[in-house]
Write an enzyme that holds these catalytic residues in place. Structure first.
Site, mmCIF file in Angstrom:
data_model
loop_
_atom_site.group_PDB
_atom_site.id
_atom_site.type_symbol
_atom_site.label_atom_id
_atom_site.label_comp_id
_atom_site.label_asym_id
_atom_site.label_seq_id
_atom_site.Cartn_x
_atom_site.Cartn_y
_atom_site.Cartn_z
ATOM 1 N N ASP A 393 0.825 -1.206 0.000
ATOM 2 C CA ASP A 393 0.000 0.000 0.000
ATOM 3 C C ASP A 393 0.861 1.258 0.000
ATOM 4 O O ASP A 393 1.940 1.299 0.604
ATOM 5 C CB ASP A 393 -0.891 -0.015 1.249
ATOM 6 C CG ASP A 393 -1.796 1.183 1.335
ATOM 7 O OD1 ASP A 393 -2.668 1.317 0.459
ATOM 8 O OD2 ASP A 393 -1.630 1.992 2.260
ATOM 9 N N GLU A 444 1.049 -0.563 -5.151
ATOM 10 C CA GLU A 444 0.106 0.525 -5.391
ATOM 11 C C GLU A 444 0.952 1.795 -5.465
ATOM 12 O O GLU A 444 1.297 2.376 -4.440
ATOM 13 C CB GLU A 444 -0.930 0.635 -4.270
ATOM 14 C CG GLU A 444 -1.990 1.680 -4.599
ATOM 15 C CD GLU A 444 -2.517 2.421 -3.382
ATOM 16 O OE1 GLU A 444 -3.548 3.102 -3.516
ATOM 17 O OE2 GLU A 444 -1.904 2.350 -2.315
#
EC number: 2.4.1.18
Length: 708
Positions: A393, A444
């Site tokens: 993330d 990401e």
């Protein structure tokens, strides 16, 4: 030998760096601290002798040099005597090599030596079972283990410091799995703070915050899956992103094992991606503010319950990806923040050590022990939970020192690149791929940082895949326009192929796109319900034929109307009653696409090779039509024709690279999907110049497979 006054004072206040120098066996004397005991006896092979209470809850007794071993018989008011081994008799549970590797930041099984680990020793008086505790707290004045087993009294089990490593250690006999505990840390400036274990393998269910001792030994049944797992990316990847607790309200690891797996198989999903399952204090963070990196969240079951879910997925042929959050962590006072009273896991300079937007701390990626904590954590999920991939993330927030900051600290060259974070990501990817070659890492990363999926030996970050945020944003922006205006935005769809092979991409419609007022995929489509449904069907037909792997967030597979909320269930009621036919049609389409996708190598075997794609129509902005051919490594070909206009084109002519017969395998406008149901020919043949003349219904996508 009596205990010097200064040492006794430090022991009383849990500020002694070496309690083992006074507790345990020394020069013919055994000492033990037992708060509240009314009697303590020293037990050897020759018998038992009373020990003397010398004050400060300390008991002392003489022991013969000939005694190979001893036990302590302790009597508390109103209780029968308890006979236990003395933890202060045992050598440190970490060896010199462990300490060296921790200091170097290279211990690849950190969870085996830090945290709480069950230990068994064979001694002269028999087997001793207990728990070895160890924690890194270099700034602490003293550290103790506290729990129900000692009435949360820190003077009962103080730990010893293992030199300059900053590691504190103690072995406590007679306790085992299921015990709740924390580390009581005496800081230099702020007194005692009780902290959850950074390496805890289990935690109490929020809002409680203690760590829990667990036993290992889960019996895996996925050996066939693990043996066949590889890092080959030229395979179908159809990912279903899911939040454990809100797929169905109250769902957990066990209920998902029973209900989710059949659902994934029915709809052709090859992988499930779990929003973070590591322990987190605030459910509204969806798991993205982690307090227990080694502890699966107790909200949804035990660590073995999660293992059982992953095991069952593997046995059903489904891969499991977990979201991983090394970018930041919350400031809760009982967790990682200011762990030993000083900045430790976080960078001490707030210009690097805090992320104001999220109210969190940022890891000190340049510190060996911190980097080791995170790299080992990635290995832990692969080793102990058989995870098939980690989706990392907020990578951009790690890569740039000025990410969402007004004030920032440049790197040693004066630049904005976070060099230590880059090194950390490279090390994580390199180490994980070496130790577990079949485990994927997915970034990401929302910027144009070069080489995210390039090998580390070429200077890249070393990820296997990267979320294509540009494609996602451009696509959603295009589809929100009324069809009458789409001719002016045609380039939003064709632009993705300009950079399609610069990285290895996943095409994501993730949870982030259906929260915070953005609306759902359904509400972003213009027009009435018929047009919204047609728009979504076309969106999925386009997505699954575009180069790249695919990801849908739960609820999108049937066009959920409302935004996602973690405290509510996926809105399954959209599939029911009046208006439910549109959503049932979308769900059936996604099911059929999943089956066709898996059986069609042209849609996945050359996702990352320019040889796998060829435009046949990219410039017809006036009619809002796209056409391209996908090629499989087996020589197969699939033509995708996409009409995103509000009107049909009944005799649309385009040239294809191969002559002969093309068979339609998907029509998003088919009546079975609640489309218009135009009677389109199943088989079409090329004419002069390999031209095809097709009927393209409004707002629809057709796939044709070349049959030769």
């Amino acid at each position: 030998m009596s205990i010097p006054a200064d040492d006794l004072s430090r022991l009383d206040h849990c500020r002694h760096y070496n309690p083992h120098a006074f507790y345990g066996r020394h020069d013919g004397v055994v000492r033990t601290r037992r708060p509240g005991a009314e009697k303590v006896e020293l037990v050897t092979a020759e018998g038992s002798t009373p020990m003397n209470n010398i004050g400060h809850d300390i008991w002392e007794g003489g022991i013969a040099d000939s005694a190979d071993d001893y036990r302590l018989a302790i009597t508390y008011p109103g209780q029968s005597p308890q006979t236990v081994a003395d933890g202060y008799y045992f050598l440190p549970t970490l060896g010199p090599l462990d300490l060296h590797l921790i200091s170097e930041g290279r211990h690849e099984r950190l969870w085996d030596v830090l945290g709480a680990n069950l230990k068994t020793y064979e001694t002269a008086l028999g087997t001793v079972e207990g728990v070895a505790f160890a924690v890194w707290a270099p700034n602490a004045e003293g550290v103790a283990v506290v729990g129900d087993f000692c009435g949360w009294n820190p003077t009962q089990y103080p730990m010893r410091s293992l030199g300059s490593t900053g590691v504190w250690e103690v072995f406590i006999p007679g306790i085992g799995a299921g015990e709740s505990y924390k580390f009581a840390i005496e800081t230099k400036r702020n007194g005692r703070i009780d902290k959850a274990d950074p390496l805890a393998k289990a935690s109490e269910k929020a809002p409680s915050t203690s760590s829990i001792v667990v036993a290992g030994g889960y019996d895996w049944g996925d050996s066939a899956w693990m043996a066949n797992r590889s890092g080959d990316l030229n395979v179908p990847m159809n990912i279903y992103e899911l939040h454990v607790g809100s797929w169905k309200l109250g769902s957990n690891y066990n209920s998902l094992r029973e209900e989710l797996i059949p659902y994934l198989l029915e709809h052709g999903f090859t992988h499930v991606e779990l929003l973070p399952v590591a322990e987190h204090p605030f459910g509204g963070s969806w798991g993205y503010q982690v307090s227990g990196y080694y502890s699966p969240s107790a909200r949804w079951g035990s660590p073995d319950d999660l293992r059982a879910l992953i095991d069952a997925c593997h046995q059903a042929g489904i891969g499991v990806i977990a979201d991983w959050v090394p970018a930041h962590f919350p400031k809760d006072e009982w967790a990682l923040g200011r762990f030993d009273g000083e900045p430790l896991y976080e960078h001490p300079d707030p210009r690097r050590g805090e992320q104001a937007d999220w109210g969190t701390y940022v890891f000190d990626f340049g510190r060996n022990e911190v980097r080791n904590f995170l790299v080992a954590n990635a290995l832990y999920w692969a080793e102990e939970f058989h995870i098939d991939g980690l989706r990392v993330d907020a990578v951009a927030s790690m890569l740039y020192l000025d990410y969402s900051r007004d004030e920032w600290l440049p790197n040693i060259h004066g630049g904005r690149e976070h060099l230590e974070a880059v090194q950390f990501l490279q090390e994580t990817n390199g180490t994980l791929h070496r130790a577990h070659p079949g485990v994927l890492t997915i970034a990401e990363e929302s910027t144009s940082w070069p080489g995210v999926t390039a090998p580390t030996h070429e200077g890249g970050l070393g990820f296997d895949l990267k979320w294509n945020m540009g494609w996602m944003n451009d696509t959603l922006e295009y589809f929100k326009h009324d069809p009458i205006h789409r001719s002016f935005h045609h380039g939003s769809l064709t632009f993705s192929m300009v950079y399609a092979y610069s990285e290895r991409y996943v095409l994501p419609f993730s949870h982030d796109e259906v929260v915070h007022g953005k609306g759902s995929l359904w509400t972003r489509q213009p027009g009435d319900d018929w047009n919204k449904a047609a728009g979504l069907r076309a969106l999925f037909g386009y997505m699954y034929s575009h180069p790249g792997k695919n990801l849908l967030f739960m609820g999108q597979e049937f066009g959920q109307v409302g935004e996602w909320a973690e405290h509510e269930s996926v809105n399954w009621s959209d599939l029911e009653g009046w208006g439910g036919e549109w959503h049932r049609g979308i769900k059936r389409l996604v099911r059929d696409i999943g089956a066709i996708y898996k059986d069609t190598p042209a849609l996945w075997s050359q996702d990352f090779d320019p040889a796998g794609f060829e435009w046949v129509k990219d410039d017809d902005s006036q009619n809002s039509v796209l056409g391209y051919v996908r090629y499989g490594s087996d020589g197969s070909a699939l033509l995708a024709v996409i009409n995103l206009a509000g009107a049909s084109h009944t005799n649309y002519r385009l040239h294809v690279p191969r002559g002969g017969e093309w068979e339609m395998v998907l029509n998003t406008d088919d009546g079975v999907y609640e489309g218009a149901g135009n009677d389109l020919p199943r088989h079409v043949h090329t004419g002069e110049g390999n031209a095809l003349t097709l009927h393209l219904p409004a707002m629809s996508v057709q796939w044709y497979v070349h049959r030769g």
